[in-house]
Design a protein around this motif. Structure first.
Motif, PDB file in Angstrom:
ATOM      1  N   TYR A 199      19.839   1.350  -6.443  1.00 24.31           N
ATOM      2  CA  TYR A 199      19.032   1.295  -7.659  1.00 24.31           C
ATOM      3  C   TYR A 199      17.725   2.009  -7.309  1.00 24.31           C
ATOM      4  CZ  TYR A 199      16.764  -0.355 -11.877  1.00 24.31           C
ATOM      5  OH  TYR A 199      16.125  -0.410 -13.090  1.00 24.31           O
ATOM      6  N   PRO A 200      17.503   3.212  -7.825  1.00 21.82           N
ATOM      7  CA  PRO A 200      16.384   4.046  -7.358  1.00 21.82           C
ATOM      8  C   PRO A 200      15.020   3.452  -7.656  1.00 21.82           C
ATOM      9  CG  PRO A 200      17.433   5.019  -9.282  1.00 21.82           C
ATOM     10  CD  PRO A 200      18.311   3.881  -8.857  1.00 21.82           C
ATOM     11  N   ARG A 201      14.130   3.619  -6.701  1.00 18.38           N
ATOM     12  CA  ARG A 201      12.747   3.178  -6.837  1.00 18.38           C
ATOM     13  C   ARG A 201      11.836   4.319  -6.407  1.00 18.38           C
ATOM     14  NH1 ARG A 201      15.857  -1.193  -5.632  1.00 18.38           N
ATOM     15  NH2 ARG A 201      15.181  -3.272  -6.303  1.00 18.38           N
ATOM     16  N   ALA A 202      10.662   4.360  -6.995  1.00 15.82           N
ATOM     17  CA  ALA A 202       9.682   5.387  -6.642  1.00 15.82           C
ATOM     18  C   ALA A 202       8.601   4.812  -5.748  1.00 15.82           C
ATOM     19  CB  ALA A 202       9.062   5.969  -7.905  1.00 15.82           C
ATOM     20  N   VAL A 203       8.075   5.659  -4.874  1.00 11.48           N
ATOM     21  CA  VAL A 203       6.944   5.300  -4.026  1.00 11.48           C
ATOM     22  C   VAL A 203       5.887   6.370  -4.218  1.00 11.48           C
ATOM     23  CG1 VAL A 203       6.130   4.920  -1.672  1.00 11.48           C
ATOM     24  CG2 VAL A 203       8.462   4.245  -2.306  1.00 11.48           C
ATOM     25  N   GLY A 204       4.673   5.958  -4.568  1.00 16.06           N
ATOM     26  CA  GLY A 204       3.623   6.952  -4.665  1.00 16.06           C
ATOM     27  C   GLY A 204       2.633   6.711  -5.783  1.00 16.06           C
TER      28      GLY A 204
ATOM     29  N   LYS B 101      -6.392  12.718   2.106  1.00 18.62           N
ATOM     30  CA  LYS B 101      -6.998  14.045   2.187  1.00 18.62           C
ATOM     31  C   LYS B 101      -6.208  14.946   3.132  1.00 18.62           C
ATOM     32  CE  LYS B 101     -10.353  17.082   1.551  1.00 18.62           C
ATOM     33  NZ  LYS B 101     -10.626  17.695   0.225  1.00 18.62           N
ATOM     34  N   LEU B 102      -5.963  14.481   4.344  1.00 21.93           N
ATOM     35  CA  LEU B 102      -5.303  15.315   5.348  1.00 21.93           C
ATOM     36  C   LEU B 102      -3.831  15.554   5.028  1.00 21.93           C
ATOM     37  CD1 LEU B 102      -6.803  13.936   8.705  1.00 21.93           C
ATOM     38  CD2 LEU B 102      -7.448  16.009   7.457  1.00 21.93           C
ATOM     39  N   CYS B 103      -3.211  14.614   4.323  1.00 17.97           N
ATOM     40  CA  CYS B 103      -1.776  14.737   4.029  1.00 17.97           C
ATOM     41  C   CYS B 103      -1.514  15.047   2.556  1.00 17.97           C
ATOM     42  CB  CYS B 103      -1.032  13.481   4.474  1.00 17.97           C
ATOM     43  SG  CYS B 103      -1.116  13.228   6.259  1.00 17.97           S
ATOM     44  N   HIS B 104      -2.530  15.557   1.866  1.00 18.90           N
ATOM     45  CA  HIS B 104      -2.358  16.168   0.554  1.00 18.90           C
ATOM     46  C   HIS B 104      -1.797  15.213  -0.502  1.00 18.90           C
ATOM     47  CE1 HIS B 104      -2.888  19.467   3.327  1.00 18.90           C
ATOM     48  NE2 HIS B 104      -1.741  19.163   3.906  1.00 18.90           N
ATOM     49  N   ASN B 105      -2.228  13.966  -0.414  1.00 22.52           N
ATOM     50  CA  ASN B 105      -1.858  12.924  -1.374  1.00 22.52           C
ATOM     51  C   ASN B 105      -0.376  12.546  -1.317  1.00 22.52           C
ATOM     52  OD1 ASN B 105      -2.911  11.068  -3.265  1.00 22.52           O
ATOM     53  ND2 ASN B 105      -2.076  12.246  -4.971  1.00 22.52           N
ATOM     54  N   ALA B 106       0.263  12.796  -0.193  1.00 24.76           N
ATOM     55  CA  ALA B 106       1.637  12.306  -0.007  1.00 24.76           C
ATOM     56  C   ALA B 106       1.613  10.783   0.001  1.00 24.76           C
ATOM     57  CB  ALA B 106       2.215  12.823   1.312  1.00 24.76           C
TER      58      ALA B 106
ATOM     59  N   ALA C  58      -3.668  -1.111  -0.207  1.00 29.93           N
ATOM     60  CA  ALA C  58      -2.958  -0.702  -1.424  1.00 29.93           C
ATOM     61  C   ALA C  58      -3.912  -0.490  -2.588  1.00 29.93           C
ATOM     62  CB  ALA C  58      -1.902  -1.739  -1.784  1.00 29.93           C
ATOM     63  N   ALA C  59      -4.966  -1.287  -2.660  1.00 33.62           N
ATOM     64  CA  ALA C  59      -5.948  -1.112  -3.736  1.00 33.62           C
ATOM     65  C   ALA C  59      -6.709   0.197  -3.583  1.00 33.62           C
ATOM     66  CB  ALA C  59      -6.930  -2.279  -3.753  1.00 33.62           C
ATOM     67  N   ASN C  60      -6.637   0.791  -2.381  1.00 31.33           N
ATOM     68  CA  ASN C  60      -7.398   2.011  -2.101  1.00 31.33           C
ATOM     69  C   ASN C  60      -6.508   3.194  -1.722  1.00 31.33           C
ATOM     70  OD1 ASN C  60     -10.504   1.330  -2.090  1.00 31.33           O
ATOM     71  ND2 ASN C  60      -9.473  -0.433  -1.182  1.00 31.33           N
ATOM     72  N   GLY C  61      -5.252   3.134  -2.137  1.00 33.15           N
ATOM     73  CA  GLY C  61      -4.429   4.331  -1.977  1.00 33.15           C
ATOM     74  C   GLY C  61      -3.094   4.168  -1.297  1.00 33.15           C
ATOM     75  N   ALA C  62      -2.870   3.116  -0.509  1.00 34.37           N
ATOM     76  CA  ALA C  62      -1.563   2.927   0.127  1.00 34.37           C
ATOM     77  C   ALA C  62      -0.527   2.626  -0.954  1.00 34.37           C
ATOM     78  CB  ALA C  62      -1.605   1.801   1.151  1.00 34.37           C
TER      79      ALA C  62
END
Length: 425
Positions: free
Chosen positions: A53-58, A283-288, A317-321
């Motif tokens: 069952y596909p899930r998205a991360v990002g 920043k270093l990983c281009h928002n991956a 997670a609240a700041n980008g993870a």
């Protein structure tokens, strides 16, 4: 035709996996495709994992939670681990990583793919040790890539590969003293191989070959942090940042081949450095998408590390993870039990959900509002239905019966909800 979800998005093809994700994340088709195309969202879904069952991360998606399990030489009970798999899904895990290092790993892995509806990850370097023995020096480059392709062919959705731990990073490690050196198991095995053979990291040297394998099966590459800090003293040091710089370069190369990428992160970070770490990675990983272990905010709580990790996970997670790898009370002490696993999952889910509220993820606050409505009405069945862990809530309620059924034994007849309802209604 397309080979990967990223290639499909770039070509304007709306896949069945994207359709499910767009509905679940309350995201428009156009927004989802744009973010997959540029790499800020991934959908880990191997072509051979038929019942996923596909899930998205990002970016802009609900914070996801991963559960680590698997056997070791000291604790080799595959049946017990399969029970954990079933329970992890029941408890709301979004992903499962099989970290087995002993026994018939492929048999377990194939059963896992057959039975699991959540996305699955592995660390092929662990399996190389399990299959090829403990003489790490004698593993050939062909041996390692054979194991990688086997995992992809078996249906694994994302692979942790420590491709960024190259000789430059090794020099940084040697020149910067650490209290805990290398705490990544996969990273340490690869480091040992490099030193014993006096060679470059094969996954770095032959990175294009790795990308071709991932592209073939649409396996998401989870670029591992072999030099993640294993203590708050080592957080945000030169070896960690050096590896992150390399991972950012490897990310762009993967995107050129339409291979989806996540970045793995620390580890142990004191609270005041968490936001900085999130900003540096993005920043270093281009928002991956960023996948973090915890992070643990203190080193002194063995037995309670699910709590130290939940504190760090919520801030991260609240700041980008985007993806939290759970930590159990058994971290640093033993292979986790079923109960340890449950405690770790619930702690990480709380952290992720709290962060989703802070980030304004669509639908996150609605859950809390439903619970609050039931609480205000003293609707116990409604409260249990909305609970993160209904079983535990019901056990607590049952263990201490009030005189008046509609209240609880904390306040009894002095229940503020009851009194306000009587007056205002």
């Amino acid at each position: 035709m397309y080979s990967t979800q990223m290639e499909a998005a770039k070509k304007g093809i709306f896949t069945k996996e994207m359709e499910i994700v767009a509905r679940d994340e309350q995201m428009s088709k156009e927004e989802l495709m744009e973010k997959i195309a540029k790499g800020s969202i991934v959908i880990p879904a191997n072509k051979n994992h038929k019942n996923i069952y596909p899930r998205a991360v990002g970016e802009g998606t609900r914070t996801k939670v991963n559960v680590n399990l698997g056997v070791s030489e000291d604790c080799c009970d595959y049946c017990g681990e399969m029970v954990k798999v079933q329970k992890a899904i029941e408890y709301g895990a979004d992903a499962i990583m099989d970290l087995s290092t002993f026994g018939d790993t492929q048999k377990f892995r194939k059963e896992l793919v057959e039975k699991s509806t959540v996305m699955l990850g592995t660390v092929p370097m662990y399996d190389a040790v399990a299959k090829l023995g403990k003489n790490i020096k004698d593993m050939s480059v062909e041996d390692l890539f054979r194991v990688v392709e086997m995992h992809c062919e078996d249906g694994i959705d994302f692979l942790t590969i420590h491709a960024g731990l190259n000789r430059t990073c090794v020099d940084r490690l040697k020149n910067n003293k650490r209290l805990t050196k290398i705490v990544s198991r996969g990273g340490s095995i690869l480091f040992q191989w490099m030193i014993l053979n006096d060679k470059e990291n094969p996954f770095y040297e032959h990175y294009d070959r790795l990308l071709e394998i991932c592209r073939k099966y649409d396996v998401t590459l989870s670029l591992g942090d072999g030099l993640r800090p294993g203590s708050i003293a080592d957080s945000t040091d030169a070896p960690q940042i050096q590896e992150l710089i390399i991972l950012g370069e490897l990310t762009k190369r993967a995107w050129e081949k339409d291979v989806q990428v996540m970045i793995e992160g620390p580890g142990h970070i004191p609270m005041h450095e968490i936001v900085t770490n999130m900003q540096i990675e993005k920043k270093l990983c281009h928002n991956a998408p960023f996948y973090v272990l915890g992070p643990l905010v203190t080193d002194v709580a063995p037995g309670y590390d699910h709590i130290t990790a939940a504190i760090g996970g919520a801030i991260a997670a609240a700041n980008g993870a985007d993806f939290l790898c759970y930590v159990t009370p058994a971290e640093h002490l033993r292979l986790p039990t079923l109960e340890d696993m449950k405690e770790g999952i619930m702690a990480s889910r709380i952290a992720g959900h709290a962060a989703d509220i802070a980030k304004g993820i669509k639908g996150a606050r609605d859950w809390d509002n439903r619970m609050s409505k039931h609480r205000g009405e003293l609707n116990w069945n409604g409260m249990f239905e909305e609970c993160l862990d209904p079983e535990k809530a019901k056990e607590y309620r049952k263990s201490s019966k009030p005189i008046e059924e509609e209240v609880c034994t904390m306040c009894g007849d002095l229940c503020p909800m009851k009194r306000c309802n009587e007056i205002l209604d």
